[in-house]
Design a protein around this motif. Structure first.
Motif, mmCIF file in Angstrom:
data_model
loop_
_atom_site.group_PDB
_atom_site.id
_atom_site.type_symbol
_atom_site.label_atom_id
_atom_site.label_comp_id
_atom_site.label_asym_id
_atom_site.label_seq_id
_atom_site.Cartn_x
_atom_site.Cartn_y
_atom_site.Cartn_z
ATOM 1 N N THR A 1 10.991 14.867 -0.954
ATOM 2 C CA THR A 1 9.595 14.946 -0.418
ATOM 3 C C THR A 1 9.119 13.283 -0.395
ATOM 4 O O THR A 1 8.519 13.030 0.778
ATOM 5 N N ILE A 2 9.574 12.574 -1.124
ATOM 6 C CA ILE A 2 9.012 11.376 -1.376
ATOM 7 C C ILE A 2 9.754 10.665 0.068
ATOM 8 O O ILE A 2 9.149 9.897 0.526
ATOM 9 N N TYR B 1 2.748 6.772 -6.880
ATOM 10 C CA TYR B 1 1.907 7.900 -7.249
ATOM 11 C C TYR B 1 2.455 9.196 -7.203
ATOM 12 O O TYR B 1 2.300 10.009 -7.929
ATOM 13 N N LEU B 2 3.163 9.458 -5.914
ATOM 14 C CA LEU B 2 3.705 10.625 -5.914
ATOM 15 C C LEU B 2 4.713 11.007 -6.735
ATOM 16 O O LEU B 2 5.090 12.040 -7.281
ATOM 17 N N GLN B 3 5.638 9.828 -6.908
ATOM 18 C CA GLN B 3 6.668 9.959 -8.028
ATOM 19 C C GLN B 3 6.163 10.516 -9.566
ATOM 20 O O GLN B 3 6.959 11.214 -10.219
ATOM 21 N N ASN B 4 5.047 9.812 -9.791
ATOM 22 C CA ASN B 4 4.415 10.201 -11.204
ATOM 23 C C ASN B 4 3.951 11.556 -11.097
ATOM 24 O O ASN B 4 4.172 12.010 -12.293
ATOM 25 N N LEU B 5 3.670 12.058 -9.908
ATOM 26 C CA LEU B 5 3.118 13.699 -10.012
ATOM 27 C C LEU B 5 4.671 14.454 -9.868
ATOM 28 O O LEU B 5 4.608 15.862 -9.685
ATOM 29 N N PRO C 1 0.844 -1.479 -0.089
ATOM 30 C CA PRO C 1 0.081 0.149 -0.156
ATOM 31 C C PRO C 1 0.850 1.213 -0.020
ATOM 32 O O PRO C 1 0.538 2.087 -0.448
ATOM 33 N N ILE C 2 2.001 1.187 0.656
ATOM 34 C CA ILE C 2 2.804 2.360 0.771
ATOM 35 C C ILE C 2 3.572 2.679 -0.344
ATOM 36 O O ILE C 2 3.762 3.522 -1.049
ATOM 37 N N GLN C 3 3.962 1.327 -1.170
ATOM 38 C CA GLN C 3 4.834 1.468 -2.304
ATOM 39 C C GLN C 3 3.922 2.222 -3.420
ATOM 40 O O GLN C 3 4.288 2.911 -4.135
#
Length: 361
Positions: free
Chosen positions: A44-45, A34-38, A27-29
């Protein structure tokens, strides 16, 4: 359980959270991907991964399924962040392990994680927020009264964050720090951070083409392909005007220390071994650590930004000008971060008021 850095195809870096069996916590991965794609920055990640690792350790300790979270569990998590041994009641008053601001930052990461899981339908609607009208802001733009109020999301659980005055450096401390640097490169970096208010990522990502020495200007250019992994944070380019003295430090650094290497980065390693490689965050952290040890001044890179902004405001700069110079997208960010008046500021303002009253007579 640990936070692990990994290198992806294309030589980009990111972070994952591993469980006790050294396997990624799915779930965390999924959320970090998702954050990396943004296009969130690696730093920050890394922060999100660290906060979610703490949350997962809490879930394991209380034997709770992450998909069955309630507000009561989240309140227990807040207490756990303050005092990790939740089943032990201290007989004497103890100071909390984490400040209110740190806990609120961790809660933001957890709430963001659950918002994402709701969107991908992995959990039912979890009411961690409420809708309310946007409260009055400290800074009101022109014609703000014509703007209709908008509903915004507010977290149901949030600690009251004490309003601390940002610590700044004195002119004597700045001179001491510059004098304590072992090389011209470090002197130029410290002087640059202080005089411009740059973020450390912006400074380490500078190219020679960004510096217009003939006009005493430096252009902040956001780039996503820096080989040292730094980010400018801002999404738009902007120009910072500097002094001739700062440009002289830059010219001295180029003429006396900059090695004969094919590099367009301004700040590079000048010692043997990794000579010519652009400076990284860790190299800058090591520099601040050496300066702290040598001078006894508790200094870190962002402190120069606080100092520069505070000096501008105390010298009568309009808030909109400070916003542009710092590269803030919102003037509210500038107001909330740097408008903090102490007794000395009030005394000085009142003395100026008395002088104006006397002149008017």
């Amino acid at each position: 359980m640990k936070v692990q850095r990994i290198r992806l195809p294309g030589d980009s870096l990111t972070w994952i959270v591993l469980d006790q069996d050294h396997l990624p916590i799915r779930p965390i991965q999924s959320y970090l991907h998702y954050l990396q794609n943004l296009e969130y920055s690696p730093n920050t990640i890394h922060n999100y991964a660290t906060h979610l690792k703490l949350f997962w350790e809490f879930l394991q300790q209380v034997q709770l399924d992450w998909q069955r979270l309630t507000l009561e569990h989240l309140a227990d998590f807040i207490r756990w962040l303050r005092w990790p041994h939740i089943k032990v009641i201290p007989l004497q008053q103890q100071s909390a392990r984490r400040s209110e601001r740190t806990i609120n930052t961790i809660l933001s990461a957890v709430c963001g994680f659950y918002e994402y899981q709701e969107r991908v339908a992995r959990i039912d609607n979890l009411k961690l927020h409420r809708l309310q009208f946007q409260p009055d802001q400290q800074y009101k733009p022109f014609l703000h009264h014509l703007k209709q109020d908008k509903l915004v999301k507010r977290r149901l659980l949030k600690l009251k964050d004490p309003n601390y005055l940002p610590r700044i450096l004195t002119p004597d401390q700045i001179k001491q720090l510059v004098a304590s640097c072992q090389c011209g490169r470090d002197q130029f970096l410290i002087a640059l951070l202080y005089e411009t208010g740059m973020r450390i990522g912006q400074a380490l990502g500078l190219r020679h083409t960004d510096i217009r020495s003939w006009d005493n200007e430096i252009v902040i250019v956001p780039r996503r392909d820096n080989t040292n992994g730094v980010r400018a944070k801002t999404l738009q380019s902007y120009t910072i005007h500097v002094s001739k003295q700062l440009m002289q430090l830059y010219a001295q650094y180029l003429s006396t220390e900059y090695p004969e290497v094919d590099s367009d980065y301004v700040f590079i390693n000048i010692w043997k071994g990794r000579i010519g490689q652009p400076m990284t965050y860790s190299t800058a952290v090591d520099l601040m650590r050496r300066l702290r040890k040598k001078t006894g001044i508790h200094v870190y890179a962002h402190l120069f930004r606080h100092t520069h902004a505070t000096e501008l405001i105390r010298n009568g700069w309009d808030l909109s000008l400070v916003q542009k110079r710092l590269g803030h997208t919102s003037i509210q960010t500038t107001a909330n971060t740097y408008i903090h008046l102490d007794d000395a500021d009030l005394k000085k303002a009142y003395q100026q008021y008395l002088e104006q009253q006397e002149q008017a007579k």
